[in-house]
Scaffold this motif. Sequence first.
Motif, PDB file in Angstrom:
ATOM      1  N   ARG A   1       0.424  -0.609   0.170  1.00  0.00           N
ATOM      2  CA  ARG A   1      -0.153  -0.078   0.267  1.00  0.00           C
ATOM      3  C   ARG A   1       1.243   1.178  -0.058  1.00  0.00           C
ATOM      4  O   ARG A   1       2.134   1.409   0.813  1.00  0.00           O
ATOM      5  CB  ARG A   1      -1.118   0.257   1.493  1.00  0.00           C
ATOM      6  CG  ARG A   1      -1.670  -1.294   1.205  1.00  0.00           C
ATOM      7  CD  ARG A   1      -2.484  -0.964   2.566  1.00  0.00           C
ATOM      8  NE  ARG A   1      -2.737  -2.275   2.878  1.00  0.00           N
ATOM      9  CZ  ARG A   1      -2.791  -2.698   4.340  1.00  0.00           C
ATOM     10  NH1 ARG A   1      -3.681  -1.508   5.597  1.00  0.00           N
ATOM     11  NH2 ARG A   1      -4.030  -3.853   4.956  1.00  0.00           N
ATOM     12  N   ILE A   2       0.196   2.621  -0.756  1.00  0.00           N
ATOM     13  CA  ILE A   2       1.437   3.992  -0.102  1.00  0.00           C
ATOM     14  C   ILE A   2       1.352   4.175   0.871  1.00  0.00           C
ATOM     15  O   ILE A   2       0.158   3.821   2.004  1.00  0.00           O
ATOM     16  CB  ILE A   2       0.325   4.788  -1.131  1.00  0.00           C
ATOM     17  CG1 ILE A   2       0.205   4.517  -2.962  1.00  0.00           C
ATOM     18  CG2 ILE A   2       0.799   6.281  -0.615  1.00  0.00           C
ATOM     19  CD1 ILE A   2       1.227   4.473  -3.259  1.00  0.00           C
ATOM     20  N   GLY A   3       2.620   3.991   1.375  1.00  0.00           N
ATOM     21  CA  GLY A   3       2.056   4.752   2.746  1.00  0.00           C
ATOM     22  C   GLY A   3       2.927   3.808   3.465  1.00  0.00           C
ATOM     23  O   GLY A   3       3.613   3.977   4.995  1.00  0.00           O
ATOM     24  N   ASP A   4       3.015   2.505   2.990  1.00  0.00           N
ATOM     25  CA  ASP A   4       4.045   1.481   3.878  1.00  0.00           C
ATOM     26  C   ASP A   4       5.388   1.289   4.347  1.00  0.00           C
ATOM     27  O   ASP A   4       5.939   2.417   3.220  1.00  0.00           O
ATOM     28  CB  ASP A   4       3.924   0.206   3.092  1.00  0.00           C
ATOM     29  CG  ASP A   4       2.305  -0.531   3.044  1.00  0.00           C
ATOM     30  OD1 ASP A   4       1.507  -0.283   3.786  1.00  0.00           O
ATOM     31  OD2 ASP A   4       2.307  -1.886   2.277  1.00  0.00           O
ATOM     32  N   ILE A   5       5.842   1.412   5.175  1.00  0.00           N
ATOM     33  CA  ILE A   5       7.184   1.166   5.901  1.00  0.00           C
ATOM     34  C   ILE A   5       7.844   0.166   5.210  1.00  0.00           C
ATOM     35  O   ILE A   5       7.619  -0.909   6.313  1.00  0.00           O
ATOM     36  CB  ILE A   5       7.642   1.502   7.104  1.00  0.00           C
ATOM     37  CG1 ILE A   5       6.950   3.561   7.254  1.00  0.00           C
ATOM     38  CG2 ILE A   5       9.041   2.174   7.651  1.00  0.00           C
ATOM     39  CD1 ILE A   5       6.826   4.330   8.205  1.00  0.00           C
ATOM     40  N   LEU A   6       8.225  -0.524   4.837  1.00  0.00           N
ATOM     41  CA  LEU A   6       9.204  -1.401   5.107  1.00  0.00           C
ATOM     42  C   LEU A   6      10.998  -1.324   5.397  1.00  0.00           C
ATOM     43  O   LEU A   6      11.669  -1.092   5.066  1.00  0.00           O
ATOM     44  CB  LEU A   6       9.264  -1.862   3.394  1.00  0.00           C
ATOM     45  CG  LEU A   6       8.083  -1.675   2.609  1.00  0.00           C
ATOM     46  CD1 LEU A   6       8.619  -2.024   0.552  1.00  0.00           C
ATOM     47  CD2 LEU A   6       7.190  -2.208   2.948  1.00  0.00           C
ATOM     48  N   ARG A   7      10.852  -2.854   5.666  1.00  0.00           N
ATOM     49  CA  ARG A   7      12.549  -3.384   6.334  1.00  0.00           C
ATOM     50  C   ARG A   7      13.185  -4.280   5.243  1.00  0.00           C
ATOM     51  O   ARG A   7      12.264  -5.107   5.474  1.00  0.00           O
ATOM     52  CB  ARG A   7      12.788  -3.570   7.524  1.00  0.00           C
ATOM     53  CG  ARG A   7      13.953  -4.204   7.771  1.00  0.00           C
ATOM     54  CD  ARG A   7      13.808  -3.581   9.753  1.00  0.00           C
ATOM     55  NE  ARG A   7      13.993  -2.607   9.979  1.00  0.00           N
ATOM     56  CZ  ARG A   7      13.257  -2.482  11.642  1.00  0.00           C
ATOM     57  NH1 ARG A   7      12.640  -3.505  11.596  1.00  0.00           N
ATOM     58  NH2 ARG A   7      13.511  -0.875  11.812  1.00  0.00           N
ATOM     59  N   LEU A   8      14.051  -4.441   4.487  1.00  0.00           N
ATOM     60  CA  LEU A   8      14.730  -4.666   3.875  1.00  0.00           C
ATOM     61  C   LEU A   8      15.873  -5.716   4.413  1.00  0.00           C
ATOM     62  O   LEU A   8      15.804  -5.403   5.480  1.00  0.00           O
ATOM     63  CB  LEU A   8      14.952  -4.322   2.492  1.00  0.00           C
ATOM     64  CG  LEU A   8      14.064  -3.301   1.792  1.00  0.00           C
ATOM     65  CD1 LEU A   8      14.298  -2.453   0.589  1.00  0.00           C
ATOM     66  CD2 LEU A   8      12.569  -4.603   1.314  1.00  0.00           C
ATOM     67  N   ARG A   9      16.053  -7.076   3.994  1.00  0.00           N
ATOM     68  CA  ARG A   9      17.243  -7.683   3.893  1.00  0.00           C
ATOM     69  C   ARG A   9      18.927  -7.685   4.289  1.00  0.00           C
ATOM     70  O   ARG A   9      19.304  -7.405   5.451  1.00  0.00           O
ATOM     71  CB  ARG A   9      17.123  -8.669   3.267  1.00  0.00           C
ATOM     72  CG  ARG A   9      15.438  -9.976   3.739  1.00  0.00           C
ATOM     73  CD  ARG A   9      15.605 -10.723   2.935  1.00  0.00           C
ATOM     74  NE  ARG A   9      14.676 -11.702   2.681  1.00  0.00           N
ATOM     75  CZ  ARG A   9      14.127 -12.461   3.686  1.00  0.00           C
ATOM     76  NH1 ARG A   9      14.640 -12.763   5.067  1.00  0.00           N
ATOM     77  NH2 ARG A   9      12.465 -13.160   4.149  1.00  0.00           N
ATOM     78  N   LYS A  10      19.001  -6.095   3.489  1.00  0.00           N
ATOM     79  CA  LYS A  10      20.247  -5.505   3.196  1.00  0.00           C
ATOM     80  C   LYS A  10      20.045  -3.597   3.446  1.00  0.00           C
ATOM     81  O   LYS A  10      18.976  -3.427   3.079  1.00  0.00           O
ATOM     82  CB  LYS A  10      20.563  -5.428   2.104  1.00  0.00           C
ATOM     83  CG  LYS A  10      21.227  -6.939   1.658  1.00  0.00           C
ATOM     84  CD  LYS A  10      22.243  -7.474   0.616  1.00  0.00           C
ATOM     85  CE  LYS A  10      22.291  -9.038   0.278  1.00  0.00           C
ATOM     86  NZ  LYS A  10      23.226  -9.167  -0.873  1.00  0.00           N
ATOM     87  N   PRO A  11      21.116  -3.251   4.057  1.00  0.00           N
ATOM     88  CA  PRO A  11      20.866  -2.153   4.278  1.00  0.00           C
ATOM     89  C   PRO A  11      21.010  -1.727   2.872  1.00  0.00           C
ATOM     90  O   PRO A  11      22.238  -1.795   1.971  1.00  0.00           O
ATOM     91  CB  PRO A  11      22.388  -1.791   5.258  1.00  0.00           C
ATOM     92  CG  PRO A  11      23.087  -2.519   5.011  1.00  0.00           C
ATOM     93  CD  PRO A  11      22.319  -4.115   4.790  1.00  0.00           C
ATOM     94  N   HIS A  12      20.339  -0.418   2.593  1.00  0.00           N
ATOM     95  CA  HIS A  12      21.041   1.145   1.018  1.00  0.00           C
ATOM     96  C   HIS A  12      22.762   1.544   1.917  1.00  0.00           C
ATOM     97  O   HIS A  12      22.966   1.620   3.034  1.00  0.00           O
ATOM     98  CB  HIS A  12      19.775   2.362   1.462  1.00  0.00           C
ATOM     99  CG  HIS A  12      20.105   2.843   0.111  1.00  0.00           C
ATOM    100  ND1 HIS A  12      20.545   4.061   0.934  1.00  0.00           N
ATOM    101  CD2 HIS A  12      19.723   2.413  -0.613  1.00  0.00           C
ATOM    102  CE1 HIS A  12      20.380   4.727  -0.565  1.00  0.00           C
ATOM    103  NE2 HIS A  12      20.152   4.082  -1.477  1.00  0.00           N
ATOM    104  N   PRO A  13      22.909   1.614   0.507  1.00  0.00           N
ATOM    105  CA  PRO A  13      24.564   2.477   1.312  1.00  0.00           C
ATOM    106  C   PRO A  13      24.733   3.069   2.232  1.00  0.00           C
ATOM    107  O   PRO A  13      25.817   3.188   2.878  1.00  0.00           O
ATOM    108  CB  PRO A  13      24.835   2.670  -0.404  1.00  0.00           C
ATOM    109  CG  PRO A  13      24.230   1.715  -1.262  1.00  0.00           C
ATOM    110  CD  PRO A  13      23.150   1.643  -0.583  1.00  0.00           C
TER     111      PRO A  13
END
Length: 81
Positions: free
Chosen positions: A10-22
């Motif tokens: 959904r628009i506005g979802d806050i996600l945590r991904l497996r690898k960090p962004h640089p």
Amino acid sequence: MGSREIIEFRIGDILRLRKPHPCGGMEWVVYRLGADIGVMCTTCQRRLLVPRSQLEKKLKSFVARGGDLGEADSSERHGEI
């Protein structure tokens, strides 16, 4: 081939991904939906378009779920808080 369950974004979802962004950020906000999902890093505000299938694989968890934009718009128009 096994069938995978489609994850609802959904628009506005806050996600945590497996690898960090640089930049070091781990959380992303969904700002666009479609075949490609638009996500924005909450740390550096970098925006990316990621294919839905790829984002589903990289998703670790939902930090927060976005609300329905239609409800927010109608409450703002009627002056409700």
